[in-house]
Design an enzyme around this catalytic site. Structure first.
Site, PDB file in Angstrom:
ATOM      1  N   GLY A 288      33.907 -63.288 141.440  1.00  0.00           N
ATOM      2  CA  GLY A 288      32.469 -63.957 141.502  1.00  0.00           C
ATOM      3  C   GLY A 288      32.382 -65.478 141.181  1.00  0.00           C
ATOM      4  N   SER A 289      33.422 -66.164 141.363  1.00  0.00           N
ATOM      5  CA  SER A 289      33.347 -67.567 140.862  1.00  0.00           C
ATOM      6  C   SER A 289      32.560 -68.383 142.009  1.00  0.00           C
ATOM      7  CB  SER A 289      34.784 -68.157 140.984  1.00  0.00           C
ATOM      8  OG  SER A 289      35.358 -68.432 142.139  1.00  0.00           O
ATOM      9  N   ASN A 290      32.467 -67.897 143.422  1.00  0.00           N
ATOM     10  CA  ASN A 290      31.570 -68.357 144.345  1.00  0.00           C
ATOM     11  C   ASN A 290      30.124 -68.325 144.097  1.00  0.00           C
ATOM     12  OD1 ASN A 290      33.014 -70.328 146.468  1.00  0.00           O
ATOM     13  ND2 ASN A 290      34.196 -68.441 146.446  1.00  0.00           N
TER      14      ASN A 290
ATOM     15  N   MET B  43      33.892 -58.006 150.322  1.00  0.00           N
ATOM     16  CA  MET B  43      34.855 -57.402 150.831  1.00  0.00           C
ATOM     17  C   MET B  43      34.719 -56.515 151.826  1.00  0.00           C
ATOM     18  SD  MET B  43      37.278 -59.398 149.704  1.00  0.00           S
ATOM     19  CE  MET B  43      38.972 -58.789 150.592  1.00  0.00           C
ATOM     20  N   ARG B  44      33.409 -56.489 152.354  1.00  0.00           N
ATOM     21  CA  ARG B  44      33.372 -55.653 153.572  1.00  0.00           C
ATOM     22  C   ARG B  44      32.998 -56.191 154.688  1.00  0.00           C
ATOM     23  NH1 ARG B  44      33.455 -50.661 151.946  1.00  0.00           N
ATOM     24  NH2 ARG B  44      33.185 -50.122 149.856  1.00  0.00           N
TER      25      ARG B  44
ATOM     26  N   HIS C  72      35.055 -68.870 153.643  1.00  0.00           N
ATOM     27  CA  HIS C  72      36.365 -68.566 154.003  1.00  0.00           C
ATOM     28  C   HIS C  72      37.328 -69.479 153.577  1.00  0.00           C
ATOM     29  CE1 HIS C  72      39.464 -66.365 156.227  1.00  0.00           C
ATOM     30  NE2 HIS C  72      39.809 -67.531 156.685  1.00  0.00           N
TER      31      HIS C  72
HETATM   32  C1  GRF Z   1      37.242 -66.834 147.998  1.00  0.00           C
HETATM   33  O1  GRF Z   1      38.265 -67.502 148.416  1.00  0.00           O
HETATM   34  C2  GRF Z   1      36.318 -66.661 149.129  1.00  0.00           C
HETATM   35  O2  GRF Z   1      36.593 -67.764 150.048  1.00  0.00           O
HETATM   36  C3  GRF Z   1      36.814 -65.308 149.696  1.00  0.00           C
HETATM   37  O3  GRF Z   1      37.230 -64.333 148.681  1.00  0.00           O
HETATM   38  C4  GRF Z   1      37.310 -65.245 147.726  1.00  0.00           C
HETATM   39  C5  GRF Z   1      36.301 -64.933 146.680  1.00  0.00           C
HETATM   40  O4  GRF Z   1      36.596 -65.533 145.221  1.00  0.00           O
HETATM   41  N1  GRF Z   1      36.161 -64.703 150.835  1.00  0.00           N
HETATM   42  P1  GRF Z   1      35.473 -65.309 144.278  1.00  0.00           P
HETATM   43  O5  GRF Z   1      35.337 -63.776 143.642  1.00  0.00           O
HETATM   44  O6  GRF Z   1      34.144 -66.131 144.893  1.00  0.00           O
HETATM   45  O7  GRF Z   1      36.330 -66.016 142.610  1.00  0.00           O
END
Ligand code: GRF
Length: 198
Positions: A14-16, A91-92, A110
């Site tokens: 969940g860092s994004n 992831m879906r 992505h």
């Molecule tokens: C990120 O690299 C994003 O681009 C990809 O999955 C990863 C998720 O990382 N779709 P986080 O959970 O946001 O740290």
């Protein structure tokens, strides 16, 4: 005009999602974050949403069909007045069933410069291919795999001395965490100007 209402969907660390939550909270994204959703009961994003004080729903896929899971998701989004979705490590793959029924925009991030290196492990794919420039892309989600219209990309120079993990970490922190919120701002501006985004 009422501010747009967004949800973040995330399956992992969940860092994004964290970077997005901070951008909503600070007002950098001039819209509301109404909900964070995860399909994984142990995902790191759960604690992050709790600490940030955003409402969270866990919608597990266990023992139900994909359609039933997505119908449940649609219902929760509708009940929370969510207009647009930000996928952040979700992831879906959202099915045509879901996309046909959800009226708003769905964005995804992505970790490559699409259309190069779609699919899984894009950072490692880039490192093994020996590219000199790597990056990440925020794009609209359509029925394909990482194929929707690109909203924003960011890139960096690959260093000669970093391994695949180091490159992945830099793509995440130097590019992804910076461009996603900016892409949302761009999208909102296009909407405000009356362009039909979908
Ligand atoms: C990120 O690299 C994003 O681009 C990809 O999955 C990863 C998720 O990382 N779709 P986080 O959970 O946001 O740290």
């Amino acid at each position: 005009m009422s501010p747009k209402r967004f949800a973040i969907l995330a399956s992992g660390n969940g860092s994004n999602a964290q970077a997005l939550m901070e951008s909503f909270r600070s007002g950098f994204i001039p819209a509301e974050l109404g909900l964070v959703v995860t399909d994984q009961p142990n995902a790191g994003v759960i604690e992050r949403a709790r600490v940030m004080g955003y409402p969270l729903e866990i919608v597990e896929r266990k023992k139900i069909s994909r359609e039933a899971h997505e119908a449940c998701l649609l219902e929760i989004l509708h009940m929370n007045g969510i207009e647009h979705i930000l996928l952040a490590g979700y992831m879906r793959i959202l099915s045509p069933f879901f996309l046909a029924r959800f009226p708003g925009i769905v964005l995804n991030i992505h970790p490559s410069l699409l259309p190069e290196f779609p699919g899984l492990h894009a950072q490692a794919q880039q490192w093994h291919a020996g590219v000199r420039v790597a990056g990440a892309t925020v794009h609209q989600v359509d029925e394909g795999m990482d194929t929707g219209a690109i909203v924003l990309q960011g890139s960096l120079q690959v260093r000669g001395d970093e391994d695949a993990e180091g490159l992945a970490e830099r793509i995440l922190t130097e590019v992804e965490h910076v461009i996603y919120a900016r892409a949302v701002v761009i999208l909102l501006e296009r909407m405000q100007r009356g362009f039909d985004i979908r």
